[in-house]
Scaffold this active site. Structure first.
Site, PDB file in Angstrom:
ATOM      1  N   CYS A  42       0.833  -1.188   0.000  1.00  0.00           N
ATOM      2  CA  CYS A  42       0.000   0.000   0.000  1.00  0.00           C
ATOM      3  C   CYS A  42       0.878   1.252   0.000  1.00  0.00           C
ATOM      4  CB  CYS A  42      -0.911  -0.010   1.232  1.00  0.00           C
ATOM      5  SG  CYS A  42      -2.047   1.393   1.317  1.00  0.00           S
ATOM      6  N   ASP A  44       0.447   3.784   1.733  1.00  0.00           N
ATOM      7  CA  ASP A  44       0.393   4.406   3.057  1.00  0.00           C
ATOM      8  C   ASP A  44       1.796   4.743   3.562  1.00  0.00           C
ATOM      9  OD1 ASP A  44       0.201   4.629   6.043  1.00  0.00           O
ATOM     10  OD2 ASP A  44      -1.913   4.175   5.633  1.00  0.00           O
ATOM     11  N   ARG A  46       2.956   5.082   6.395  1.00  0.00           N
ATOM     12  CA  ARG A  46       3.374   4.447   7.650  1.00  0.00           C
ATOM     13  C   ARG A  46       3.952   3.053   7.434  1.00  0.00           C
ATOM     14  NH1 ARG A  46      -2.399   4.832  10.353  1.00  0.00           N
ATOM     15  NH2 ARG A  46      -2.870   4.137   8.209  1.00  0.00           N
ATOM     16  N   HIS A  98      -2.178  -3.812   5.122  1.00  0.00           N
ATOM     17  CA  HIS A  98      -1.991  -3.424   6.525  1.00  0.00           C
ATOM     18  C   HIS A  98      -3.349  -3.139   7.151  1.00  0.00           C
ATOM     19  CE1 HIS A  98      -2.667   0.982   6.015  1.00  0.00           C
ATOM     20  NE2 HIS A  98      -2.251   0.728   4.783  1.00  0.00           N
ATOM     21  N   CYS A 101      -6.385   0.132   6.981  1.00  0.00           N
ATOM     22  CA  CYS A 101      -6.058   0.673   5.659  1.00  0.00           C
ATOM     23  C   CYS A 101      -7.141   1.654   5.215  1.00  0.00           C
ATOM     24  CB  CYS A 101      -5.931  -0.469   4.654  1.00  0.00           C
ATOM     25  SG  CYS A 101      -5.607   0.076   2.964  1.00  0.00           S
TER      26      CYS A 101
END
Length: 222
Positions: A42, A44, A46, A98, A101
């Site tokens: 992803c 993302d 993080r 994750h 999400c």
């Protein structure tokens, strides 16, 4: 110093730190890459691929998009898979989602998301395929997290459907496809223990793109 300018200062410090660990680090890094892993994750911020895997630059070939999707009309991800398998000869392909999400959660909102609509529909299709299981989960967060897992499994299956993976595995015995989930709260990677060879065997009846199975069948019939 603004945050943008700070990046270059951080970069200089990182360079010195890496040279301190290994004076030849960047000479080695400049050579051809030979990663064993393709990581599809992803976007993302993080979830940094190398760091959560404990690997160095050059060890992982990376592709990231919203909600780690492998869409059969997305030439970007298909090109990455083809390059990784055909030219880099990666041994493992990992689809990593994750928990918590945002892309998965957005797909569950009954709202017009504009340009995101066709992208998020892929996740909604995953929900539709597993609606009975998901609807039986009363806790909303648990339901989202299970959808994250199911989405990873479906996207990993989409990787297995590609001709690059099918031909590569038939010829070399690799790559093997895996499904993982990263838990933001613990920092741990969770292996979903994808049955790669089982899925490959199951889908081959419809998704075999190598032509070998059909040729073999025709030879037996003649």
């Amino acid at each position: 110093m603004h945050s943008y300018e700070q990046i270059f200062e951080n970069n200089r410090k990182w360079v010195e730190a890496m040279k301190g660990r290994d004076a030849d680090f960047f000479d080695k890094l400049a050579r051809d890459q030979t990663p064993e892993f393709l990581y599809i994750g992803c976007s993302d911020s993080r979830v940094p691929a190398n760091e959560i895997m404990g690997l160095e630059p050059g060890d992982v070939f990376v592709h990231r998009n919203v909600a780690n999707l492998v869409n059969n009309t997305d030439l970007n991800v298909l090109s990455v898979i083809n390059f990784a398998v055909t030219h880099l000869h990666v041994k493992h392909i990992i689809v990593c989602g994750h928990y918590n999400c945002g892309g998965v959660k957005a797909a569950m909102i009954p709202k017009d998301m504009g340009i995101l609509n066709p992208w998020l529909r892929i996740i909604r299709d995953v929900y539709r395929l597993h609606a009975a299981e998901l609807d039986a989960i009363e806790d909303e967060n648990a339901r989202y997290n299970r959808l994250v897992e199911l989405n990873v499994i479906e996207q990993a299956t989409n990787v297995i459907k590609t001709v690059s993976v099918q031909k590569g595995f038939r010829k070399h015995g690799y790559p093997v496809v895996h499904g993982w989930v990263f838990d933001l709260k613990t920092g741990l990677l969770i292996n979903l223990n994808l049955n790669f060879e089982g899925i490959l065997k199951e889908i081959r009846k419809i998704y075999d793109l190598t032509g070998i199975d059909s040729e073999h069948t025709e030879d037996n019939e003649n």
